[in-house]
Design an enzyme around this catalytic site. Structure first.
Site, PDB file in Angstrom:
ATOM      1  N   HIS A  13       0.864  -1.198   0.000  1.00  0.00           N
ATOM      2  CA  HIS A  13       0.000   0.000   0.000  1.00  0.00           C
ATOM      3  C   HIS A  13       0.893   1.238   0.000  1.00  0.00           C
ATOM      4  CE1 HIS A  13      -3.773   2.179   1.617  1.00  0.00           C
ATOM      5  NE2 HIS A  13      -2.872   3.109   1.354  1.00  0.00           N
ATOM      6  N   HIS A  15       1.337   5.472  -1.646  1.00  0.00           N
ATOM      7  CA  HIS A  15       0.876   6.621  -2.443  1.00  0.00           C
ATOM      8  C   HIS A  15       2.100   7.276  -3.062  1.00  0.00           C
ATOM      9  CE1 HIS A  15      -3.184   6.599  -0.653  1.00  0.00           C
ATOM     10  NE2 HIS A  15      -2.550   6.131   0.393  1.00  0.00           N
ATOM     11  N   LYS A  99      -9.644  -0.563  -5.529  1.00  0.00           N
ATOM     12  CA  LYS A  99      -9.637   0.065  -4.212  1.00  0.00           C
ATOM     13  C   LYS A  99     -10.993   0.673  -3.890  1.00  0.00           C
ATOM     14  CE  LYS A  99      -8.049   1.980  -0.444  1.00  0.00           C
ATOM     15  NZ  LYS A  99      -6.758   2.237   0.175  1.00  0.00           N
ATOM     16  N   HIS A 136     -10.366   0.735   2.231  1.00  0.00           N
ATOM     17  CA  HIS A 136     -10.163   1.705   3.314  1.00  0.00           C
ATOM     18  C   HIS A 136     -11.357   1.534   4.242  1.00  0.00           C
ATOM     19  CE1 HIS A 136      -8.728   5.655   5.043  1.00  0.00           C
ATOM     20  NE2 HIS A 136      -9.878   5.444   5.655  1.00  0.00           N
ATOM     21  N   HIS A 174      -4.443  -0.998   6.165  1.00  0.00           N
ATOM     22  CA  HIS A 174      -3.968  -0.175   7.293  1.00  0.00           C
ATOM     23  C   HIS A 174      -4.872  -0.283   8.519  1.00  0.00           C
ATOM     24  CE1 HIS A 174      -6.861   2.481   5.449  1.00  0.00           C
ATOM     25  NE2 HIS A 174      -6.054   2.879   4.509  1.00  0.00           N
ATOM     26  N   ASP A 247       1.422   2.474   3.640  1.00  0.00           N
ATOM     27  CA  ASP A 247       0.549   3.651   3.494  1.00  0.00           C
ATOM     28  C   ASP A 247       1.385   4.928   3.503  1.00  0.00           C
ATOM     29  OD1 ASP A 247      -1.692   5.137   3.032  1.00  0.00           O
ATOM     30  OD2 ASP A 247      -2.528   4.925   5.043  1.00  0.00           O
TER      31      ASP A 247
HETATM   32 ZN   LIG Z   1      -3.512   5.052   1.907  1.00  0.00          ZN
END
Ligand SMILES: [Zn+2]
Length: 346
Positions: A13, A15, A99, A136, A174, A247
């Site tokens: 995971h 970004h 996602k 999420h 997460h 994350d």
């Molecule tokens: Zn994230």
């Protein structure tokens, strides 16, 4: 033990953002990780195969030639996502996973899903073809306390999806609570969870030490110590259902230190050192490889990587740099506020 060699880890995971930030942060991941699950919440989000292919090209340009690194692309699920397009994007190997952001849950999630019943047909298609769903897991109702949003999402939404479509491969991403560790451990075999270094390292007090600490603000927000301990337990004991997703979520320092600071912690650079320290503190460094290199690959039906990395324990703590230099912007590195003695060999 002051030296270990492990299979090169994966980050399930991350970004990377875009443009200048992307160029800066991709090498920080590709140095220590062989593969990453790349989050699609750009502005505008990655909604289809064409956008995913373009984004992947931009990421590949930023990988140093000395690193072999594979970005695994994801699509941002909306109530308009087309099952047939998804199917062909998955079968052509363009997109690896989907996602699910509940609308408004985190950074750039406005186009997310408001009504879960509107996407159940897409999830059924994904279960048929074996395409993983990444979640999420927080409700977004502003009446619900921010510290309870994950727990309530599990009861209200995740449990519904798992019962309706038990064959769907799901990653609850997460995770931050004891309830999540219990639900995933007891849940069906297609359900697993990722855990971040910062949720293993810190509890919610970190956000308020001597004043407000915007660089420890992330979503899902840090929780009480009992929850952090539950996460450390499942991660370090080697349970097959839990693996690393950093994350890592870069924001410029100016956008964090503001009247309405962004959620997200950038941790790519020191993740492996910090994780080694957390496992070492539990006297369970022998399980680090399972958490960072094996469990996630198994969950996604992929082979573990062929390459290895070495980590050394130094006599003095490593020096965690404050921020990136040589860029037109500043991004703060995650500092767990405890001594970290482990270093990845160059
Ligand atoms: Zn994230």
């Amino acid at each position: 033990m002051d030296k270990i060699e492990i299979i090169k880890p994966d980050d399930w995971h991350v970004h990377f953002r875009d443009d200048e930030i992307l160029k800066a942060v991709v090498p920080e991941t590709s140095r220590h990780f062989a593969r990453s699950m790349v989050m699609p919440n750009l502005v505008p989000p990655i909604l289809n195969a064409r956008q995913a292919i373009e984004y992947k090209k931009r990421i590949e340009k930023a990988i140093p030639t000395t690193d072999s690194f594979e970005p695994l692309m994801t699509i941002y699920l909306t109530e308009e996502t087309n099952s047939d397009e998804l199917k062909s994007a998955y079968k052509n190997g363009v997109v690896f996973a989907v996602k699910l952001y509940p609308a408004g849950a985190t950074t750039n999630s406005d186009s997310g899903v408001k009504d879960i019943t509107k996407i159940m047909h897409v999830l059924e298609t994904m279960a048929e073809i074996g395409m993983p769903l990444l979640i999420h897991g927080e409700v977004t109702d502003s009446n619900i306390d921010i510290f309870d949003r994950e727990k309530i999402f599990i009861d209200k939404t995740l449990d519904f999806i798992c019962r309706e479509i038990p064959n769907l491969k799901i990653t609850l991403e997460h995770i931050t609570t004891k309830e999540a560790t219990l639900y995933v451990n007891e849940g069906n075999k297609n359900l697993a969870a990722s855990i971040t270094p910062h949720h293993l390292a810190l509890n919610r007090n970190a956000i308020f030490v001597g004043g407000i600490r915007p660089h420890y603000y992330c979503l899902p927000i840090l929780k009480r110590e009992e929850h952090r301990k539950a996460l450390v337990k499942v991660a370090t004991e080697g349970s097959k259902k839990f693996f690393l997703g950093t994350d890592s979520a870069p924001h410029t320092i100016s956008s964090k230190e503001s009247d309405c600071g962004c959620a997200g912690i950038f941790n790519s650079t020191y993740s492996m050192s910090i994780l080694a320290q957390i496992f070492d503190n539990q006297a369970l460094i022998k399980n680090l490889e399972k958490f960072v290199s094996i469990n996630g690959a198994n969950h996604y039906n992929l082979e573990p990587n062929k390459k290895k990395i070495k980590l050394f324990k130094l006599k003095k703590p490593i020096n965690i740099l404050k921020d990136f230099k040589n860029f037109n912007f500043n991004i703060k590195h995650f500092d767990p506020c405890f001594p970290v003695f482990w270093k990845v060999e160059k």
